[in-house]
Design an enzyme around this catalytic site. Structure first.
Site, PDB file in Angstrom:
ATOM      1  N   ASN A  84      -1.895  18.694 -27.315  1.00  0.00           N
ATOM      2  CA  ASN A  84      -3.313  18.584 -26.997  1.00  0.00           C
ATOM      3  C   ASN A  84      -3.942  17.733 -28.092  1.00  0.00           C
ATOM      4  OD1 ASN A  84      -6.008  18.869 -26.508  1.00  0.00           O
ATOM      5  ND2 ASN A  84      -5.988  21.096 -26.338  1.00  0.00           N
ATOM      6  N   LYS A 115      -3.142  19.731 -31.429  1.00  0.00           N
ATOM      7  CA  LYS A 115      -2.519  21.055 -31.339  1.00  0.00           C
ATOM      8  C   LYS A 115      -1.218  20.906 -30.569  1.00  0.00           C
ATOM      9  CE  LYS A 115      -6.921  23.430 -30.918  1.00  0.00           C
ATOM     10  NZ  LYS A 115      -7.813  23.654 -29.813  1.00  0.00           N
ATOM     11  N   ARG A 126      -2.141  17.247 -22.557  1.00  0.00           N
ATOM     12  CA  ARG A 126      -3.431  17.524 -21.935  1.00  0.00           C
ATOM     13  C   ARG A 126      -4.220  16.215 -21.932  1.00  0.00           C
ATOM     14  NH1 ARG A 126      -8.705  19.766 -24.643  1.00  0.00           N
ATOM     15  NH2 ARG A 126      -9.932  20.124 -22.774  1.00  0.00           N
ATOM     16  N   HIS A 171     -12.113  22.029 -17.728  1.00  0.00           N
ATOM     17  CA  HIS A 171     -11.428  23.316 -17.940  1.00  0.00           C
ATOM     18  C   HIS A 171     -10.527  23.667 -16.758  1.00  0.00           C
ATOM     19  CE1 HIS A 171     -14.985  24.835 -20.647  1.00  0.00           C
ATOM     20  NE2 HIS A 171     -14.012  24.337 -21.394  1.00  0.00           N
ATOM     21  N   ARG A 207     -24.303  22.944 -26.352  1.00  0.00           N
ATOM     22  CA  ARG A 207     -24.710  22.078 -25.234  1.00  0.00           C
ATOM     23  C   ARG A 207     -25.764  22.772 -24.374  1.00  0.00           C
ATOM     24  NH1 ARG A 207     -18.753  21.153 -23.132  1.00  0.00           N
ATOM     25  NH2 ARG A 207     -17.872  20.978 -25.211  1.00  0.00           N
ATOM     26  N   PHE A 212     -21.201  33.307 -30.957  1.00  0.00           N
ATOM     27  CA  PHE A 212     -21.799  34.515 -30.377  1.00  0.00           C
ATOM     28  C   PHE A 212     -21.627  35.745 -31.273  1.00  0.00           C
ATOM     29  CE2 PHE A 212     -23.564  33.577 -26.241  1.00  0.00           C
ATOM     30  CZ  PHE A 212     -23.103  32.282 -26.022  1.00  0.00           C
ATOM     31  N   ARG A 213     -20.638  35.728 -32.171  1.00  0.00           N
ATOM     32  CA  ARG A 213     -20.496  36.862 -33.081  1.00  0.00           C
ATOM     33  C   ARG A 213     -21.694  36.917 -34.031  1.00  0.00           C
ATOM     34  NH1 ARG A 213     -14.331  35.234 -33.991  1.00  0.00           N
ATOM     35  NH2 ARG A 213     -15.397  33.260 -33.667  1.00  0.00           N
ATOM     36  N   GLU A 220      -3.760  27.706 -21.610  1.00  0.00           N
ATOM     37  CA  GLU A 220      -3.680  26.336 -21.087  1.00  0.00           C
ATOM     38  C   GLU A 220      -2.356  25.683 -21.466  1.00  0.00           C
ATOM     39  OE1 GLU A 220      -7.705  26.115 -22.769  1.00  0.00           O
ATOM     40  OE2 GLU A 220      -8.099  24.572 -21.279  1.00  0.00           O
TER      41      GLU A 220
HETATM   42  P1  ADP Z   1     -13.202  26.721 -27.675  1.00  0.00           P
HETATM   43  O1  ADP Z   1     -14.026  26.179 -26.552  1.00  0.00           O
HETATM   44  O2  ADP Z   1     -13.505  26.108 -29.008  1.00  0.00           O
HETATM   45  O3  ADP Z   1     -11.713  26.856 -27.364  1.00  0.00           O
HETATM   46  P2  ADP Z   1     -13.136  29.582 -27.683  1.00  0.00           P
HETATM   47  O4  ADP Z   1     -12.607  29.814 -26.320  1.00  0.00           O
HETATM   48  O5  ADP Z   1     -12.249  29.853 -28.842  1.00  0.00           O
HETATM   49  O6  ADP Z   1     -13.793  28.175 -27.817  1.00  0.00           O
HETATM   50  O7  ADP Z   1     -14.442  30.508 -27.831  1.00  0.00           O
HETATM   51  C1  ADP Z   1     -15.243  30.486 -28.961  1.00  0.00           C
HETATM   52  C2  ADP Z   1     -16.404  31.472 -28.749  1.00  0.00           C
HETATM   53  O8  ADP Z   1     -15.859  32.771 -28.507  1.00  0.00           O
HETATM   54  C3  ADP Z   1     -17.310  31.581 -29.953  1.00  0.00           C
HETATM   55  O9  ADP Z   1     -18.675  31.463 -29.562  1.00  0.00           O
HETATM   56  C4  ADP Z   1     -17.066  32.975 -30.464  1.00  0.00           C
HETATM   57  O10 ADP Z   1     -18.236  33.558 -30.918  1.00  0.00           O
HETATM   58  C5  ADP Z   1     -16.600  33.717 -29.256  1.00  0.00           C
HETATM   59  N1  ADP Z   1     -15.763  34.837 -29.706  1.00  0.00           N
HETATM   60  C6  ADP Z   1     -14.513  34.786 -30.195  1.00  0.00           C
HETATM   61  N2  ADP Z   1     -14.106  36.017 -30.562  1.00  0.00           N
HETATM   62  C7  ADP Z   1     -15.134  36.857 -30.302  1.00  0.00           C
HETATM   63  C8  ADP Z   1     -15.359  38.269 -30.468  1.00  0.00           C
HETATM   64  N3  ADP Z   1     -14.413  39.055 -30.980  1.00  0.00           N
HETATM   65  N4  ADP Z   1     -16.545  38.757 -30.076  1.00  0.00           N
HETATM   66  C9  ADP Z   1     -17.490  37.967 -29.569  1.00  0.00           C
HETATM   67  N5  ADP Z   1     -17.348  36.647 -29.389  1.00  0.00           N
HETATM   68  C10 ADP Z   1     -16.196  36.111 -29.752  1.00  0.00           C
END
Ligand code: ADP
Length: 400
Positions: free
Chosen positions: A9, A16, A93, A182, A243, A286-287, A386
Protein backbone atom coordinates in the site's frame (compact mmCIF):
# COMPACT_ATOMS: atom_id res chain seq x y z
CA UNK A 1 -0.35 -24.92 -3.60
CA UNK A 2 0.88 -22.24 -1.22
CA UNK A 3 1.79 -18.91 -2.75
CA UNK A 4 3.66 -16.10 -1.10
CA UNK A 5 1.84 -12.86 -1.84
CA UNK A 6 3.26 -9.48 -0.89
CA UNK A 7 0.70 -6.69 -0.45
CA UNK A 8 1.93 -3.14 -0.95
CA UNK A 9 0.00 0.00 0.00
CA UNK A 10 2.13 2.78 -1.38
CA UNK A 11 1.16 6.30 -0.28
CA UNK A 12 2.78 9.65 -0.96
CA UNK A 13 5.16 9.48 2.03
CA UNK A 14 4.75 5.96 3.40
CA UNK A 15 4.58 2.36 2.18
CA UNK A 16 2.78 -0.31 4.22
CA UNK A 17 3.35 -3.97 3.42
CA UNK A 18 2.30 -7.47 4.45
CA UNK A 19 3.62 -10.79 3.22
CA UNK A 20 1.06 -13.62 3.24
CA UNK A 21 1.08 -17.36 2.74
CA UNK A 22 -2.03 -17.84 0.60
CA UNK A 23 -4.59 -19.31 0.57
CA UNK A 24 -3.82 -19.94 4.25
CA UNK A 25 -4.22 -16.21 4.99
CA UNK A 26 -1.13 -16.44 7.19
CA UNK A 27 0.79 -13.21 7.76
CA UNK A 28 4.55 -13.91 7.59
CA UNK A 29 5.64 -10.33 8.12
CA UNK A 30 4.34 -6.81 7.97
CA UNK A 31 5.68 -3.33 8.32
CA UNK A 32 5.82 0.27 7.23
CA UNK A 33 8.36 2.57 5.63
CA UNK A 34 7.57 6.09 6.82
CA UNK A 35 8.57 9.67 6.04
CA UNK A 36 9.82 8.82 2.55
CA UNK A 37 11.72 11.81 1.19
CA UNK A 38 11.39 13.60 4.57
CA UNK A 39 14.01 13.85 7.36
CA UNK A 40 13.70 11.22 10.07
CA UNK A 41 12.51 8.40 7.82
CA UNK A 42 12.44 4.85 9.10
CA UNK A 43 11.36 1.31 8.30
CA UNK A 44 9.66 -0.79 10.98
CA UNK A 45 9.43 -4.49 10.21
CA UNK A 46 7.38 -7.02 12.22
CA UNK A 47 8.20 -10.61 11.27
CA UNK A 48 5.99 -13.40 12.62
CA UNK A 49 7.60 -15.13 15.63
CA UNK A 50 10.74 -12.99 15.49
CA UNK A 51 11.65 -9.70 17.15
CA UNK A 52 10.64 -6.48 15.39
CA UNK A 53 13.31 -4.59 13.52
CA UNK A 54 13.80 -0.89 12.90
CA UNK A 55 15.99 0.62 10.21
CA UNK A 56 16.55 4.37 10.40
CA UNK A 57 18.51 4.72 7.17
CA UNK A 58 17.54 7.67 4.97
CA UNK A 59 14.65 6.76 2.67
CA UNK A 60 15.03 9.24 -0.13
CA UNK A 61 12.39 7.89 -2.50
CA UNK A 62 9.94 5.03 -3.14
CA UNK A 63 12.61 2.93 -4.86
CA UNK A 64 14.82 3.06 -1.75
CA UNK A 65 11.81 2.24 0.46
CA UNK A 66 10.93 -0.84 -1.59
CA UNK A 67 14.55 -2.07 -1.60
CA UNK A 68 14.72 -1.69 2.20
CA UNK A 69 11.45 -3.64 2.51
CA UNK A 70 12.84 -6.50 0.41
CA UNK A 71 16.12 -6.37 2.38
CA UNK A 72 14.11 -6.72 5.62
CA UNK A 73 12.12 -9.64 4.18
CA UNK A 74 15.34 -11.58 3.40
CA UNK A 75 17.39 -10.36 6.39
CA UNK A 76 19.26 -13.30 8.03
CA UNK A 77 17.88 -12.46 11.52
CA UNK A 78 14.59 -10.69 10.87
CA UNK A 79 13.69 -12.03 7.45
CA UNK A 80 11.00 -14.57 6.61
CA UNK A 81 12.23 -15.74 3.17
CA UNK A 82 15.73 -16.56 1.92
CA UNK A 83 15.41 -14.94 -1.48
CA UNK A 84 13.00 -12.35 -2.91
CA UNK A 85 12.27 -14.79 -5.74
CA UNK A 86 10.38 -16.92 -3.24
CA UNK A 87 7.67 -14.25 -3.49
CA UNK A 88 5.18 -15.45 -6.11
CA UNK A 89 3.10 -12.32 -6.66
CA UNK A 90 2.63 -8.76 -5.44
CA UNK A 91 -0.71 -7.04 -4.94
CA UNK A 92 -0.88 -3.26 -4.96
CA UNK A 93 -3.60 -1.06 -3.56
CA UNK A 94 -4.40 1.52 -6.24
CA UNK A 95 -6.76 4.30 -5.21
CA UNK A 96 -8.40 5.34 -8.47
CA UNK A 97 -9.47 2.98 -11.23
CA UNK A 98 -11.88 5.48 -12.82
CA UNK A 99 -14.38 3.89 -15.19
CA UNK A 100 -11.61 1.77 -16.74
CA UNK A 101 -11.01 -0.75 -13.96
CA UNK A 102 -14.01 -2.48 -12.44
CA UNK A 103 -12.01 -5.39 -11.02
CA UNK A 104 -8.45 -6.26 -10.01
CA UNK A 105 -6.07 -6.74 -12.96
CA UNK A 106 -2.64 -8.14 -13.71
CA UNK A 107 -0.27 -5.21 -14.23
CA UNK A 108 1.21 -4.70 -17.70
CA UNK A 109 2.36 -1.61 -19.57
CA UNK A 110 -1.19 -0.66 -20.63
CA UNK A 111 -2.47 -0.96 -17.06
CA UNK A 112 0.39 1.25 -15.84
CA UNK A 113 -0.37 3.82 -18.52
CA UNK A 114 -4.03 3.87 -17.50
CA UNK A 115 -3.18 4.26 -13.80
CA UNK A 116 -0.96 7.17 -14.83
CA UNK A 117 -3.74 8.70 -16.95
CA UNK A 118 -6.13 8.49 -13.99
CA UNK A 119 -3.75 10.54 -11.83
CA UNK A 120 -5.77 13.64 -12.69
CA UNK A 121 -8.60 12.17 -10.58
CA UNK A 122 -6.31 11.20 -7.66
CA UNK A 123 -3.21 13.40 -7.87
CA UNK A 124 -1.87 12.46 -4.42
CA UNK A 125 -2.48 8.74 -4.66
CA UNK A 126 -2.19 7.20 -8.13
CA UNK A 127 1.35 8.47 -8.82
CA UNK A 128 2.51 7.04 -5.47
CA UNK A 129 0.80 3.72 -6.22
CA UNK A 130 2.56 3.60 -9.57
CA UNK A 131 5.95 4.33 -7.98
CA UNK A 132 5.41 1.27 -5.77
CA UNK A 133 4.58 -0.93 -8.77
CA UNK A 134 7.61 0.25 -10.73
CA UNK A 135 10.01 -0.09 -7.80
CA UNK A 136 8.94 -3.74 -7.30
CA UNK A 137 9.45 -4.43 -11.03
CA UNK A 138 12.99 -3.08 -10.79
CA UNK A 139 13.88 -5.43 -7.95
CA UNK A 140 12.12 -8.58 -9.17
CA UNK A 141 11.89 -8.27 -12.98
CA UNK A 142 9.02 -10.28 -14.39
CA UNK A 143 7.20 -10.68 -11.03
CA UNK A 144 3.41 -11.00 -11.42
CA UNK A 145 1.76 -7.91 -9.95
CA UNK A 146 -1.92 -7.20 -9.44
CA UNK A 147 -3.54 -3.79 -9.10
CA UNK A 148 -6.52 -3.76 -6.73
CA UNK A 149 -8.57 -0.58 -6.96
CA UNK A 150 -10.33 1.27 -4.13
CA UNK A 151 -13.03 2.38 -6.56
CA UNK A 152 -13.66 -0.97 -8.29
CA UNK A 153 -16.26 -2.37 -5.89
CA UNK A 154 -18.46 0.65 -6.60
CA UNK A 155 -18.61 0.12 -10.37
CA UNK A 156 -22.10 -1.39 -9.95
CA UNK A 157 -23.59 1.91 -8.71
CA UNK A 158 -26.29 2.86 -11.25
CA UNK A 159 -26.20 6.16 -13.19
CA UNK A 160 -29.06 7.74 -11.24
CA UNK A 161 -26.87 7.41 -8.14
CA UNK A 162 -23.50 8.34 -9.67
CA UNK A 163 -24.47 11.37 -11.77
CA UNK A 164 -24.31 14.88 -10.31
CA UNK A 165 -26.90 17.52 -11.20
CA UNK A 166 -24.56 19.54 -13.40
CA UNK A 167 -24.36 19.70 -17.22
CA UNK A 168 -23.77 16.23 -18.66
CA UNK A 169 -20.87 17.55 -20.67
CA UNK A 170 -18.64 17.67 -17.56
CA UNK A 171 -19.12 13.95 -17.10
CA UNK A 172 -18.11 13.33 -20.72
CA UNK A 173 -15.21 15.76 -20.70
CA UNK A 174 -13.69 15.26 -17.24
CA UNK A 175 -15.34 12.11 -15.91
CA UNK A 176 -17.07 14.08 -13.15
CA UNK A 177 -19.30 11.52 -11.39
CA UNK A 178 -19.42 9.62 -8.12
CA UNK A 179 -16.73 6.92 -7.97
CA UNK A 180 -16.68 6.02 -4.28
CA UNK A 181 -13.70 4.79 -2.25
CA UNK A 182 -12.83 2.32 0.55
CA UNK A 183 -14.20 -0.32 -1.87
CA UNK A 184 -11.83 -3.06 -0.72
CA UNK A 185 -12.95 -2.56 2.88
CA UNK A 186 -16.69 -2.47 2.10
CA UNK A 187 -16.36 -5.57 -0.07
CA UNK A 188 -14.39 -7.42 2.61
CA UNK A 189 -16.87 -6.73 5.42
CA UNK A 190 -19.83 -7.54 3.16
CA UNK A 191 -18.32 -10.95 2.36
CA UNK A 192 -17.46 -11.60 5.99
CA UNK A 193 -20.96 -10.57 7.11
CA UNK A 194 -22.53 -13.11 4.75
CA UNK A 195 -20.09 -15.79 5.96
CA UNK A 196 -20.76 -15.01 9.62
CA UNK A 197 -24.52 -15.20 9.08
CA UNK A 198 -24.25 -18.32 6.92
CA UNK A 199 -26.11 -16.62 4.04
CA UNK A 200 -25.46 -15.89 0.40
CA UNK A 201 -24.65 -12.21 -0.30
CA UNK A 202 -27.65 -12.21 -2.68
CA UNK A 203 -29.98 -12.76 0.28
CA UNK A 204 -28.83 -9.69 2.20
CA UNK A 205 -29.50 -5.97 2.10
CA UNK A 206 -26.56 -4.42 3.91
CA UNK A 207 -25.27 -1.04 4.97
CA UNK A 208 -21.56 -0.99 5.82
CA UNK A 209 -20.17 1.90 7.85
CA UNK A 210 -16.40 2.33 7.45
CA UNK A 211 -15.74 4.88 10.20
CA UNK A 212 -12.08 5.83 10.58
CA UNK A 213 -10.23 9.08 10.11
CA UNK A 214 -11.72 8.94 6.61
CA UNK A 215 -15.27 7.58 6.69
CA UNK A 216 -17.77 6.28 4.17
CA UNK A 217 -21.02 4.32 4.10
CA UNK A 218 -22.12 1.89 1.39
CA UNK A 219 -25.49 0.35 0.52
CA UNK A 220 -24.94 -3.23 -0.65
CA UNK A 221 -27.45 -5.41 -2.48
CA UNK A 222 -26.72 -8.84 -3.96
CA UNK A 223 -23.17 -8.43 -2.67
CA UNK A 224 -22.75 -5.36 -4.93
CA UNK A 225 -22.38 -1.67 -4.17
CA UNK A 226 -25.64 0.16 -4.86
CA UNK A 227 -24.63 3.58 -3.54
CA UNK A 228 -21.84 5.04 -1.44
CA UNK A 229 -21.26 8.28 0.41
CA UNK A 230 -17.87 9.30 -1.01
CA UNK A 231 -18.04 10.79 -4.49
CA UNK A 232 -15.85 12.18 -7.22
CA UNK A 233 -13.23 12.47 -4.48
CA UNK A 234 -13.09 11.16 -0.89
CA UNK A 235 -14.35 14.56 0.31
CA UNK A 236 -18.07 13.90 -0.14
CA UNK A 237 -20.44 12.31 2.34
CA UNK A 238 -19.83 11.94 6.06
CA UNK A 239 -18.24 14.54 8.31
CA UNK A 240 -14.76 13.05 8.84
CA UNK A 241 -11.69 13.66 11.00
CA UNK A 242 -10.55 16.66 8.96
CA UNK A 243 -12.83 16.56 5.87
CA UNK A 244 -16.10 18.45 5.68
CA UNK A 245 -18.16 15.85 3.83
CA UNK A 246 -21.37 17.14 2.18
CA UNK A 247 -21.96 20.87 2.21
CA UNK A 248 -23.85 23.48 0.20
CA UNK A 249 -21.54 24.12 -2.79
CA UNK A 250 -22.40 27.83 -2.58
CA UNK A 251 -20.35 27.99 0.63
CA UNK A 252 -17.26 27.56 -1.55
CA UNK A 253 -17.86 30.58 -3.74
CA UNK A 254 -19.04 32.58 -0.69
CA UNK A 255 -15.75 31.91 1.11
CA UNK A 256 -13.68 32.51 -2.00
CA UNK A 257 -15.22 35.98 -2.23
CA UNK A 258 -15.35 36.90 1.48
CA UNK A 259 -11.97 35.49 2.50
CA UNK A 260 -10.26 35.91 -0.88
CA UNK A 261 -9.42 32.22 -0.84
CA UNK A 262 -7.87 30.48 -3.83
CA UNK A 263 -8.94 27.06 -5.12
CA UNK A 264 -5.91 25.51 -3.39
CA UNK A 265 -6.82 27.19 -0.09
CA UNK A 266 -10.42 25.96 -0.30
CA UNK A 267 -9.12 22.48 -1.04
CA UNK A 268 -6.89 22.62 2.02
CA UNK A 269 -9.69 24.02 4.19
CA UNK A 270 -12.22 21.34 3.27
CA UNK A 271 -9.78 18.41 3.30
CA UNK A 272 -7.43 19.23 6.17
CA UNK A 273 -9.00 21.79 8.48
CA UNK A 274 -12.67 20.85 8.55
CA UNK A 275 -14.67 17.86 9.81
CA UNK A 276 -14.75 17.20 13.56
CA UNK A 277 -11.39 18.97 13.87
CA UNK A 278 -12.88 22.13 12.35
CA UNK A 279 -16.02 22.05 14.49
CA UNK A 280 -14.28 21.24 17.78
CA UNK A 281 -11.12 23.30 17.13
CA UNK A 282 -9.55 20.58 19.25
CA UNK A 283 -8.75 17.30 17.51
CA UNK A 284 -9.58 15.03 14.58
CA UNK A 285 -9.23 12.00 16.84
CA UNK A 286 -12.47 10.73 18.34
CA UNK A 287 -10.68 9.52 21.49
CA UNK A 288 -9.65 13.11 22.27
CA UNK A 289 -13.14 14.37 21.47
CA UNK A 290 -14.85 11.78 23.66
CA UNK A 291 -12.59 12.66 26.57
CA UNK A 292 -13.10 16.41 26.12
CA UNK A 293 -16.88 15.97 25.77
CA UNK A 294 -16.94 13.96 29.01
CA UNK A 295 -15.04 16.83 30.67
CA UNK A 296 -17.74 19.26 29.58
CA UNK A 297 -16.30 20.64 26.32
CA UNK A 298 -19.45 21.61 24.37
CA UNK A 299 -17.75 21.94 21.01
CA UNK A 300 -16.26 18.47 21.24
CA UNK A 301 -19.78 17.18 22.08
CA UNK A 302 -21.19 19.11 19.11
CA UNK A 303 -18.55 17.68 16.73
CA UNK A 304 -19.47 14.13 17.78
CA UNK A 305 -23.19 14.90 17.48
CA UNK A 306 -22.76 16.34 13.97
CA UNK A 307 -20.76 13.27 12.94
CA UNK A 308 -23.39 10.88 14.32
CA UNK A 309 -26.25 12.88 12.77
CA UNK A 310 -24.70 12.56 9.30
CA UNK A 311 -24.09 8.83 9.70
CA UNK A 312 -27.72 8.31 10.78
CA UNK A 313 -28.98 10.37 7.84
CA UNK A 314 -27.07 8.15 5.39
CA UNK A 315 -28.27 4.96 7.07
CA UNK A 316 -31.85 6.19 6.70
CA UNK A 317 -31.28 7.16 3.07
CA UNK A 318 -29.66 3.84 2.21
CA UNK A 319 -32.33 1.81 4.01
CA UNK A 320 -34.77 3.65 1.72
CA UNK A 321 -32.68 2.93 -1.40
CA UNK A 322 -32.39 -0.72 -0.42
CA UNK A 323 -36.10 -0.86 0.49
CA UNK A 324 -35.18 -2.61 3.73
CA UNK A 325 -32.21 -3.62 5.81
CA UNK A 326 -30.92 -7.01 6.94
CA UNK A 327 -27.42 -6.15 8.18
CA UNK A 328 -25.72 -3.03 9.51
CA UNK A 329 -21.93 -3.38 9.72
CA UNK A 330 -19.46 -1.24 11.65
CA UNK A 331 -15.78 -1.29 10.69
CA UNK A 332 -12.48 0.71 10.74
CA UNK A 333 -10.81 2.49 13.69
CA UNK A 334 -13.90 4.12 15.13
CA UNK A 335 -16.50 1.60 13.97
CA UNK A 336 -14.50 -1.28 15.45
CA UNK A 337 -13.41 0.39 18.66
CA UNK A 338 -16.05 2.81 19.91
CA UNK A 339 -19.10 1.28 21.64
CA UNK A 340 -20.25 4.82 22.51
CA UNK A 341 -20.38 6.01 18.89
CA UNK A 342 -22.07 2.77 17.74
CA UNK A 343 -24.68 3.12 20.48
CA UNK A 344 -25.36 6.75 19.62
CA UNK A 345 -25.70 5.95 15.90
CA UNK A 346 -28.13 3.10 16.55
CA UNK A 347 -30.61 5.14 18.62
CA UNK A 348 -33.98 6.00 17.09
CA UNK A 349 -34.22 3.38 14.38
CA UNK A 350 -37.43 1.89 15.78
CA UNK A 351 -39.07 2.18 12.36
CA UNK A 352 -36.44 -0.29 11.06
CA UNK A 353 -36.93 -2.43 14.18
CA UNK A 354 -33.20 -2.04 14.70
CA UNK A 355 -32.00 -2.29 18.30
CA UNK A 356 -28.49 -2.57 19.68
CA UNK A 357 -27.66 -4.67 22.77
CA UNK A 358 -25.70 -2.53 25.27
CA UNK A 359 -23.90 -5.55 26.75
CA UNK A 360 -22.89 -7.16 23.46
CA UNK A 361 -21.89 -3.73 22.14
CA UNK A 362 -19.28 -3.44 24.86
CA UNK A 363 -16.45 -4.87 22.71
CA UNK A 364 -13.54 -3.45 20.76
CA UNK A 365 -11.62 -4.66 17.75
CA UNK A 366 -13.20 -8.06 17.20
CA UNK A 367 -16.02 -9.66 15.25
CA UNK A 368 -19.31 -9.62 17.11
CA UNK A 369 -23.07 -9.56 16.63
CA UNK A 370 -24.20 -6.66 18.78
CA UNK A 371 -27.91 -6.65 17.89
CA UNK A 372 -30.47 -6.95 20.66
CA UNK A 373 -32.84 -9.88 20.75
CA UNK A 374 -35.80 -8.99 18.56
CA UNK A 375 -33.85 -6.60 16.33
CA UNK A 376 -34.78 -7.36 12.72
CA UNK A 377 -31.54 -6.22 11.11
CA UNK A 378 -28.43 -7.80 12.55
CA UNK A 379 -25.81 -5.31 13.70
CA UNK A 380 -22.26 -6.61 13.24
CA UNK A 381 -18.82 -5.34 14.16
CA UNK A 382 -16.27 -6.67 11.66
CA UNK A 383 -12.64 -5.51 11.79
CA UNK A 384 -11.70 -4.63 8.24
CA UNK A 385 -8.73 -6.31 6.57
CA UNK A 386 -7.95 -4.59 3.29
CA UNK A 387 -4.53 -6.27 3.06
CA UNK A 388 -6.02 -9.75 3.23
CA UNK A 389 -8.65 -8.81 0.66
CA UNK A 390 -5.90 -7.52 -1.68
CA UNK A 391 -3.88 -10.72 -1.12
CA UNK A 392 -6.86 -12.89 -2.00
CA UNK A 393 -7.69 -10.79 -5.10
CA UNK A 394 -4.02 -11.03 -6.12
CA UNK A 395 -4.15 -14.78 -5.72
CA UNK A 396 -7.18 -14.80 -8.05
CA UNK A 397 -5.65 -12.73 -10.84
CA UNK A 398 -2.02 -13.84 -10.53
CA UNK A 399 -2.55 -17.38 -9.30
CA UNK A 400 -2.36 -19.13 -12.63
P1 ADP B 1 -7.40 5.54 8.89
O1 ADP B 1 -8.45 6.11 7.99
O2 ADP B 1 -6.25 6.46 9.15
O3 ADP B 1 -7.00 4.10 8.56
P2 ADP B 1 -8.52 4.35 11.24
O4 ADP B 1 -9.44 3.38 10.61
O5 ADP B 1 -7.31 3.84 11.92
O6 ADP B 1 -8.15 5.52 10.27
O7 ADP B 1 -9.39 5.16 12.32
C1 ADP B 1 -8.87 6.21 13.06
C2 ADP B 1 -9.98 6.76 13.97
O8 ADP B 1 -10.44 5.70 14.81
C3 ADP B 1 -9.51 7.88 14.87
O9 ADP B 1 -10.41 8.98 14.82
C4 ADP B 1 -9.56 7.27 16.25
O10 ADP B 1 -9.98 8.20 17.19
C5 ADP B 1 -10.59 6.20 16.13
N1 ADP B 1 -10.29 5.18 17.14
C6 ADP B 1 -9.30 4.27 17.13
N2 ADP B 1 -9.32 3.54 18.26
C7 ADP B 1 -10.35 4.02 19.01
C8 ADP B 1 -10.90 3.71 20.30
N3 ADP B 1 -10.37 2.74 21.05
N4 ADP B 1 -11.96 4.42 20.71
C9 ADP B 1 -12.48 5.39 19.96
N5 ADP B 1 -12.02 5.73 18.75
C10 ADP B 1 -10.98 5.06 18.29
Amino acid sequence: MIMKVLVINSGSSSIKYQLFDMPENKVLAKGIAERIGIRGSCLTHYPDQKPAYRNEEDITDHGVAISLIFAALIHPDHGVVRDVREIDAIGHRVVHGGEIFNQPVLVDSTVKENIRRLSGLAPLHNPANLLGIEACEQIIPGIRQAAVFDTAFHHTIPPQAFMYGIPYWYYEEYGIRKYGFHGTSHQYVARRAAEILGKQPAELKMISCHLGSGSSITAIQNGQSLDTSMGFTPLEGLVMGTRSGDLDPAIITFLMEKEKMSAAEINDLLNNRSGVLGISALSSDFRDLAKAAADGNDRARLAIDVFVHRVRKYIGAYAAELNGLDVLVFTAGLGENSPEIRAQICQGFDYLELWIDPEKNNIRGKEADISAQGSKPRILVIPTNEELMIASETLQVAGN
